[in-house]
Write a protein that holds these residues in place. Structure first.
Motif, PDB file in Angstrom:
ATOM      1  N   ASN A  81       0.852  -1.187   0.000  1.00 39.24           N
ATOM      2  CA  ASN A  81       0.000   0.000   0.000  1.00 39.24           C
ATOM      3  C   ASN A  81       0.887   1.236   0.000  1.00 39.24           C
ATOM      4  N   ASP A  82       0.398   2.285  -0.599  1.00 36.63           N
ATOM      5  CA  ASP A  82       1.090   3.564  -0.528  1.00 36.63           C
ATOM      6  C   ASP A  82       0.672   4.212   0.790  1.00 36.63           C
ATOM      7  N   PRO A  83       1.560   4.314   1.778  1.00 34.99           N
ATOM      8  CA  PRO A  83       1.164   4.814   3.094  1.00 34.99           C
ATOM      9  C   PRO A  83       0.741   6.275   3.090  1.00 34.99           C
ATOM     10  N   GLY A 111      -3.635   4.085  -1.588  1.00 42.60           N
ATOM     11  CA  GLY A 111      -3.756   3.226  -2.754  1.00 42.60           C
ATOM     12  C   GLY A 111      -3.114   1.872  -2.515  1.00 42.60           C
ATOM     13  N   LYS A 112      -3.631   0.869  -3.222  1.00 44.29           N
ATOM     14  CA  LYS A 112      -3.081  -0.483  -3.130  1.00 44.29           C
ATOM     15  C   LYS A 112      -2.577  -0.896  -4.499  1.00 44.29           C
ATOM     16  N   ASN A 113      -1.422  -1.526  -4.533  1.00 43.24           N
ATOM     17  CA  ASN A 113      -0.921  -2.052  -5.791  1.00 43.24           C
ATOM     18  C   ASN A 113      -1.887  -3.118  -6.281  1.00 43.24           C
ATOM     19  N   TYR A 162      -4.975   0.907  -6.928  1.00 46.37           N
ATOM     20  CA  TYR A 162      -6.400   0.755  -6.683  1.00 46.37           C
ATOM     21  C   TYR A 162      -6.776   1.448  -5.377  1.00 46.37           C
ATOM     22  N   TYR A 163      -7.902   2.171  -5.363  1.00 45.83           N
ATOM     23  CA  TYR A 163      -8.391   2.883  -4.189  1.00 45.83           C
ATOM     24  C   TYR A 163      -9.761   2.330  -3.806  1.00 45.83           C
TER      25      TYR A 163
END
Length: 174
Positions: free
Chosen positions: A26-28, A32-34, A51-52
């Motif tokens: 995840n982008d902290p 967002g998630k890969n 992905y959000y």
């Protein structure tokens, strides 16, 4: 001592946002998630999108419908072309395409399913919304069981203007 704190802080921030780093799923900083594929379209995603899940809604069992929201450092035209190639390969047909400045819309159909891809710029990022669901029958209507068409025609006009009763006027008077 200040230099050491500054070095640690900058190292931590760079570790979170460097392109291509795979240590985090995840982008902290953004939530967002890969993701490697679309849950709605069942195709691989172009590289660079995250992905959000908090911005969309997916429902249904085997045949899912709803909204997926992706965002990333991607070129809008390249990303749209990648989606086009992958959707064609999966049997989807492009039915409409329009572009206006930094926005674009693609409408696809596969059998009785429709999918709409909306692209727009958000700062240095590109946001991709994927809407998918069943094609409605001809002459389909939008209905809310609690509200009929007659209820809308009987709504009173809004009152605008100052708080004084004598200076106000209603929408119906116009």
């Amino acid at each position: 001592m200040k230099f050491l704190y500054l070095l640690l802080l900058s190292s931590a921030l760079c570790a979170c946002v460097l392109q291509g780093q795979n240590l985090y799923t995840n982008d902290p900083l953004t939530g967002g998630k890969n993701a490697s594929s679309s849950q709605l379209l069942h195709i691989p995603l172009p590289a660079g999108l995250q992905y959000y899940p908090s911005h969309g809604k997916i429902s249904g069992g085997g045949r899912k419908e709803g909204l997926e929201v992706f965002r990333g450092h991607v070129d809008q035209e390249d990303c749209g072309s990648s989606f086009y190639a992958r959707l064609r390969q999966a049997g989807w047909q492009l039915r409409m395409f329009e572009r206006a400045g930094d926005r674009a819309i693609y409408v696809y159909q596969k059998d009785s399913e429709l999918a709409t891809l909306l692209f727009h710029a958000q700062g240095m990022l590109t946001v991709v919304q994927v809407w998918a669901g069943p094609r409605l029958a001809d002459n389909a209507t939008i209905s809310d069981p609690g509200v009929s068409d007659e209820a809308y025609s009987s709504l009173p006009g809004e009152t605008f203007g100052p708080a004084d009763k004598e200076d106000s006027f209603s929408e119906q008077e116009l």
